[in-house]
Design a protein around this motif. Structure first.
Motif, PDB file in Angstrom:
ATOM      1  N   LEU A 105       0.824  -1.205   0.000  1.00 26.65           N
ATOM      2  CA  LEU A 105       0.000   0.000   0.000  1.00 26.65           C
ATOM      3  C   LEU A 105       0.863   1.262   0.000  1.00 26.65           C
ATOM      4  O   LEU A 105       0.623   2.192  -0.785  1.00 26.65           O
ATOM      5  CB  LEU A 105      -0.918  -0.014   1.224  1.00 26.65           C
ATOM      6  N   SER A 106       1.871   1.309   0.851  1.00 23.29           N
ATOM      7  CA  SER A 106       2.730   2.499   0.911  1.00 23.29           C
ATOM      8  C   SER A 106       3.641   2.602  -0.313  1.00 23.29           C
ATOM      9  O   SER A 106       3.861   3.695  -0.849  1.00 23.29           O
ATOM     10  CB  SER A 106       3.563   2.493   2.195  1.00 23.29           C
ATOM     11  N   SER A 107       4.131   1.461  -0.799  1.00 23.59           N
ATOM     12  CA  SER A 107       5.054   1.473  -1.940  1.00 23.59           C
ATOM     13  C   SER A 107       4.344   1.764  -3.262  1.00 23.59           C
ATOM     14  O   SER A 107       5.005   2.121  -4.247  1.00 23.59           O
ATOM     15  CB  SER A 107       5.799   0.144  -2.036  1.00 23.59           C
TER      16      SER A 107
ATOM     17  N   ASN B  81      -2.965  11.540   1.634  1.00 23.86           N
ATOM     18  CA  ASN B  81      -1.602  11.006   1.764  1.00 23.86           C
ATOM     19  C   ASN B  81      -1.396  10.320   3.110  1.00 23.86           C
ATOM     20  O   ASN B  81      -0.753   9.265   3.198  1.00 23.86           O
ATOM     21  CB  ASN B  81      -0.585  12.139   1.595  1.00 23.86           C
ATOM     22  N   VAL B  82      -1.955  10.925   4.167  1.00 28.54           N
ATOM     23  CA  VAL B  82      -1.851  10.354   5.516  1.00 28.54           C
ATOM     24  C   VAL B  82      -2.504   8.975   5.568  1.00 28.54           C
ATOM     25  O   VAL B  82      -1.974   8.036   6.174  1.00 28.54           O
ATOM     26  CB  VAL B  82      -2.499  11.314   6.541  1.00 28.54           C
ATOM     27  N   TYR B  83      -3.648   8.842   4.908  1.00 26.59           N
ATOM     28  CA  TYR B  83      -4.424   7.604   4.910  1.00 26.59           C
ATOM     29  C   TYR B  83      -3.621   6.421   4.375  1.00 26.59           C
ATOM     30  O   TYR B  83      -3.773   5.290   4.841  1.00 26.59           O
ATOM     31  CB  TYR B  83      -5.693   7.861   4.098  1.00 26.59           C
ATOM     32  N   LEU B  84      -2.731   6.678   3.409  1.00 24.38           N
ATOM     33  CA  LEU B  84      -1.955   5.588   2.800  1.00 24.38           C
ATOM     34  C   LEU B  84      -0.551   5.438   3.377  1.00 24.38           C
ATOM     35  O   LEU B  84       0.148   4.497   3.030  1.00 24.38           O
ATOM     36  CB  LEU B  84      -1.854   5.810   1.282  1.00 24.38           C
TER      37      LEU B  84
ATOM     38  N   PHE C  45      -5.598   0.320  -9.096  1.00 25.51           N
ATOM     39  CA  PHE C  45      -5.879  -1.070  -8.727  1.00 25.51           C
ATOM     40  C   PHE C  45      -5.200  -1.447  -7.413  1.00 25.51           C
ATOM     41  O   PHE C  45      -5.838  -1.983  -6.501  1.00 25.51           O
ATOM     42  CB  PHE C  45      -5.417  -2.010  -9.842  1.00 25.51           C
ATOM     43  N   PHE C  46      -3.906  -1.160  -7.293  1.00 28.93           N
ATOM     44  CA  PHE C  46      -3.166  -1.563  -6.091  1.00 28.93           C
ATOM     45  C   PHE C  46      -3.636  -0.804  -4.856  1.00 28.93           C
ATOM     46  O   PHE C  46      -3.771  -1.394  -3.774  1.00 28.93           O
ATOM     47  CB  PHE C  46      -1.664  -1.370  -6.299  1.00 28.93           C
ATOM     48  N   ILE C  47      -3.902   0.490  -4.988  1.00 21.48           N
ATOM     49  CA  ILE C  47      -4.339   1.286  -3.839  1.00 21.48           C
ATOM     50  C   ILE C  47      -5.649   0.749  -3.285  1.00 21.48           C
ATOM     51  O   ILE C  47      -5.775   0.470  -2.087  1.00 21.48           O
ATOM     52  CB  ILE C  47      -4.480   2.775  -4.224  1.00 21.48           C
ATOM     53  N   HIS C  48      -6.640   0.583  -4.162  1.00 22.17           N
ATOM     54  CA  HIS C  48      -7.966   0.193  -3.676  1.00 22.17           C
ATOM     55  C   HIS C  48      -8.034  -1.285  -3.301  1.00 22.17           C
ATOM     56  O   HIS C  48      -8.727  -1.650  -2.343  1.00 22.17           O
ATOM     57  CB  HIS C  48      -9.025   0.544  -4.724  1.00 22.17           C
ATOM     58  N   THR C  49      -7.309  -2.134  -4.029  1.00 17.92           N
ATOM     59  CA  THR C  49      -7.300  -3.558  -3.686  1.00 17.92           C
ATOM     60  C   THR C  49      -6.698  -3.774  -2.304  1.00 17.92           C
ATOM     61  O   THR C  49      -7.279  -4.458  -1.453  1.00 17.92           O
ATOM     62  CB  THR C  49      -6.512  -4.372  -4.727  1.00 17.92           C
ATOM     63  N   PHE C  50      -5.536  -3.168  -2.061  1.00 27.64           N
ATOM     64  CA  PHE C  50      -4.852  -3.434  -0.795  1.00 27.64           C
ATOM     65  C   PHE C  50      -5.418  -2.620   0.364  1.00 27.64           C
ATOM     66  O   PHE C  50      -5.240  -3.006   1.521  1.00 27.64           O
ATOM     67  CB  PHE C  50      -3.343  -3.253  -0.961  1.00 27.64           C
ATOM     68  N   ALA C  51      -6.134  -1.528   0.071  1.00 28.53           N
ATOM     69  CA  ALA C  51      -6.900  -0.861   1.130  1.00 28.53           C
ATOM     70  C   ALA C  51      -8.025  -1.779   1.593  1.00 28.53           C
ATOM     71  O   ALA C  51      -8.307  -1.901   2.792  1.00 28.53           O
ATOM     72  CB  ALA C  51      -7.454   0.467   0.635  1.00 28.53           C
TER      73      ALA C  51
END
Length: 319
Positions: A80-82, A285-288, A109-115
């Motif tokens: 998520l961070s990377s 930005n803080v959220y991720l 895709f990666f942001i929402h999938t891994f969130a």
């Protein structure tokens, strides 16, 4: 009618070559310096989660449900961070504002999938705490490594199946000539605002995913902790109650660190039109970044086994 179609085709492009990420609009003169604390937080997140994974992998006594879920959380936090921070740092430090069309959709895709996966893992950890406190004698027989693995696979599959349609639907829509995304990474709603077509279905599906994933997970977590609270209050001694509360405290901190900024970001995108843009972007930005940084710290401080292994590794002391 023909003129209207020609005008529409002139003002839109089905597949733009790239998008432009502005970074943090409103703080343009300070972006270079803002990148330093973000870089430090990202370094802590990477180092902390890799350390956590190494400790859990090498210590056989930690191959229990709680720590296996914690390992899943660490992997999720790393992804998520990377998925956002390297590009964000390149924007803030080197003005690398352009991002390719396919790279942008990959980031979505990666942001929402891994969130979604992170939310699911937190839900599974709440169930683990419920079983451990309410059914302590059956904990190991209920949550076997096989069951833990199945839960992890289901959470991962849910994220992939629920989020994939985002990218599929957006990729089939025409985009306007405006390619500017006023934040530091590609996010579904931000990309959707650049589409030159009716996005009602996309927005409705986004709400469905948010409530079916986040809403369901929050409901399960809430019910689990209500049951835990009832069981803890029935314990005979105050010492036993404090110990039970202590095992849940770190998990509650992690839940709050994820859901509070996530809910703020989600609601601001849709309803917070009067929220200053810079506030919204900073929370996005803080959220991720903050949860991936805090999770290994919180669990490292609150969990004695992990704390002992870190001290042993750093100082060569026996636990």
């Amino acid at each position: 009618m023909i003129y209207t179609l020609m005008l529409a085709s002139r003002n839109s492009s089905s597949h733009p070559v790239s998008f432009v990420l502005l970074g943090i609009p409103g703080l343009d003169s300070s972006q270079f310096w803002i990148a330093f604390p973000f870089c430090a937080m990202y370094a802590v997140a990477v180092l902390g989660n890799i350390t956590l994974l190494h400790i859990i992998r090498t210590d056989l006594t930690l191959h229990e449900p709680m720590y296996l879920f914690l390992a899943m959380l660490a992997v999720t936090d790393l992804v998520l961070s990377s998925s956002t921070q390297p590009k964000m740092l390149a924007i803030l430090w080197f003005h690398a504002h352009e991002i390719g069309y396919h790279a942008c959709l990959t980031q979505v895709f990666f942001i929402h999938t891994f969130a979604s996966v992170e939310s699911g893992v937190l839900m599974a950890m709440a169930l683990d705490r419920y079983v451990a406190i309410c059914f302590p004698l059956r904990h190991s027989s209920i949550l076997t490594p096989f069951v833990v693995g199945k839960l992890g696979a289901v959470v991962m599959l849910r994220g992939v199946l629920w989020v994939s349609p985002f990218c599929f639907m957006v990729s089939r829509m025409p985009f306007c000539q405006n390619r500017v995304i006023p934040q530091s990474y590609c996010e579904h709603m931000a990309v959707l605002k650049l589409v030159c077509a009716d996005t009602t279905v996309n927005r409705a599906y986004g709400l469905f995913v948010a409530f079916s994933v986040g809403g369901f997970d929050i409901f399960v977590i809430s019910v689990s902790y209500v049951m835990i609270l009832r069981a803890v209050l029935r314990l005979p001694s105050s010492e036993a109650r404090l110990k039970a509360f202590g095992t849940c405290a770190s998990h509650i901190c992690v839940i709050l660190a994820l859901y509070i900024p996530a809910l703020f970001t989600f609601l601001t995108h849709r309803f917070g039109h009067h929220v200053p843009q810079v506030v919204h972007i900073m929370f996005a930005n803080v959220y991720l970044l903050v949860p991936p940084m805090l999770n290994p710290i919180i669990y490292g401080v609150r969990t004695k086994q992990i704390q002992d292994r870190v001290i042993q590794g750093c100082c060569g002391k026996d636990s």
